[in-house]
Design a protein around this motif. Structure first.
Motif, short mmCIF file in Angstrom:
data_model
loop_
_atom_site.label_atom_id
_atom_site.label_comp_id
_atom_site.label_asym_id
_atom_site.label_seq_id
_atom_site.Cartn_x
_atom_site.Cartn_y
_atom_site.Cartn_z
N LYS A 184 -9.38 16.33 1.41
CA LYS A 184 -10.53 16.58 0.53
C LYS A 184 -11.80 15.92 1.06
N LYS A 185 -11.66 14.73 1.62
CA LYS A 185 -12.83 14.04 2.19
C LYS A 185 -13.16 14.56 3.59
N GLY A 186 -12.23 15.25 4.21
CA GLY A 186 -12.45 15.74 5.56
C GLY A 186 -12.39 14.64 6.62
N TYR A 187 -11.64 13.58 6.30
CA TYR A 187 -11.55 12.43 7.21
C TYR A 187 -10.40 12.60 8.20
N THR A 188 -10.68 12.26 9.43
CA THR A 188 -9.60 12.11 10.40
C THR A 188 -8.94 10.76 10.13
N LEU A 189 -7.80 10.55 10.73
CA LEU A 189 -7.13 9.25 10.58
C LEU A 189 -7.99 8.14 11.17
N ASN A 190 -8.66 8.43 12.29
CA ASN A 190 -9.55 7.43 12.90
C ASN A 190 -10.70 7.08 11.97
N LYS A 191 -11.28 8.10 11.34
CA LYS A 191 -12.41 7.86 10.43
C LYS A 191 -11.96 7.02 9.23
N ALA A 192 -10.80 7.32 8.68
CA ALA A 192 -10.29 6.55 7.55
C ALA A 192 -10.08 5.10 7.94
N ALA A 193 -9.46 4.87 9.09
CA ALA A 193 -9.22 3.49 9.56
C ALA A 193 -10.55 2.77 9.77
N GLN A 194 -11.51 3.46 10.33
CA GLN A 194 -12.83 2.87 10.56
C GLN A 194 -13.50 2.48 9.25
N LEU A 195 -13.44 3.35 8.27
CA LEU A 195 -14.07 3.06 6.97
C LEU A 195 -13.39 1.90 6.25
N VAL A 196 -12.08 1.82 6.34
CA VAL A 196 -11.37 0.69 5.73
C VAL A 196 -11.84 -0.62 6.37
N TYR A 197 -12.01 -0.60 7.67
CA TYR A 197 -12.49 -1.80 8.36
C TYR A 197 -13.95 -2.11 7.98
N GLU A 198 -14.81 -1.10 8.03
CA GLU A 198 -16.23 -1.33 7.75
C GLU A 198 -16.48 -1.80 6.32
N ARG A 199 -15.80 -1.23 5.36
CA ARG A 199 -16.05 -1.54 3.95
C ARG A 199 -15.25 -2.72 3.43
N PHE A 200 -14.07 -2.97 4.02
CA PHE A 200 -13.19 -3.99 3.46
C PHE A 200 -12.72 -5.02 4.47
N ALA B 85 1.74 0.96 1.74
CA ALA B 85 1.02 -0.26 2.11
C ALA B 85 0.97 -1.26 0.95
N THR B 86 0.37 -2.41 1.22
CA THR B 86 0.19 -3.45 0.21
C THR B 86 -0.85 -3.02 -0.82
N ASP B 87 -0.87 -3.71 -1.95
CA ASP B 87 -1.85 -3.41 -3.00
C ASP B 87 -3.28 -3.43 -2.48
N ASP B 88 -3.63 -4.47 -1.74
CA ASP B 88 -5.00 -4.60 -1.25
C ASP B 88 -5.39 -3.42 -0.37
N LEU B 89 -4.51 -3.05 0.53
CA LEU B 89 -4.81 -1.93 1.42
C LEU B 89 -4.82 -0.61 0.65
N ASN B 90 -3.90 -0.45 -0.28
CA ASN B 90 -3.90 0.78 -1.09
C ASN B 90 -5.17 0.89 -1.92
N GLU B 91 -5.65 -0.22 -2.42
CA GLU B 91 -6.92 -0.22 -3.17
C GLU B 91 -8.07 0.22 -2.26
N ALA B 92 -8.10 -0.30 -1.05
CA ALA B 92 -9.16 0.06 -0.09
C ALA B 92 -9.07 1.54 0.27
N ILE B 93 -7.87 2.02 0.55
CA ILE B 93 -7.70 3.43 0.90
C ILE B 93 -8.14 4.32 -0.25
N ALA B 94 -7.73 3.97 -1.46
CA ALA B 94 -8.11 4.76 -2.64
C ALA B 94 -9.63 4.82 -2.78
N LYS B 95 -10.28 3.71 -2.54
CA LYS B 95 -11.75 3.69 -2.68
C LYS B 95 -12.43 4.56 -1.64
N ILE B 96 -11.99 4.50 -0.38
CA ILE B 96 -12.66 5.33 0.63
C ILE B 96 -12.36 6.81 0.43
N LEU B 97 -11.19 7.12 -0.14
CA LEU B 97 -10.84 8.52 -0.37
C LEU B 97 -11.29 9.01 -1.73
#
Length: 89
Positions: free
Chosen positions: A13-29, A49-61
């Motif tokens: 839905k966001k149109g993110y590649t796996l690389n883009k998602a990983a990059q956003l998790v790093y940049e934002r969190f 994943a862990t709660d913290d990482l799942n929270e970050a993934i949910a936010k970017i997506l």
């Protein structure tokens, strides 16, 4: 909804590649994850994943973080215990 499906649908839905998602998790969190790790989460070859990482993934997506984390917990619960919980309800 299953964890893997929520992750896959969110990425699409966001149109993110796996690389883009990983990059956003790093940049934002500030969490270092790889596209390979996200791929393994999405395919179910790694447990959720862990709660913290799942929270970050949910936010970017932009998906419901509570639902996403709940799906992660359900995936982690052993089947016999999950069945026992369902019977008790």
């Amino acid at each position: 909804m299953r964890y893997q499906i929520m992750l896959k649908d969110g990425l699409e839905k966001k149109g993110y590649t796996l690389n883009k998602a990983a990059q956003l998790v790093y940049e934002r969190f500030g969490m270092h994850i790889t596209s390979t790790y996200i791929s393994k989460l999405r395919s179910g070859s790694k447990p959720p994943a862990t709660d913290d990482l799942n929270e970050a993934i949910a936010k970017i997506l932009e998906i419901d973080s509570i639902e996403f984390r709940r799906a992660a917990y359900i995936e982690k619960i052993p089947n016999d215990l999950l069945e026992g919980i369902a019977i008790a309800q």
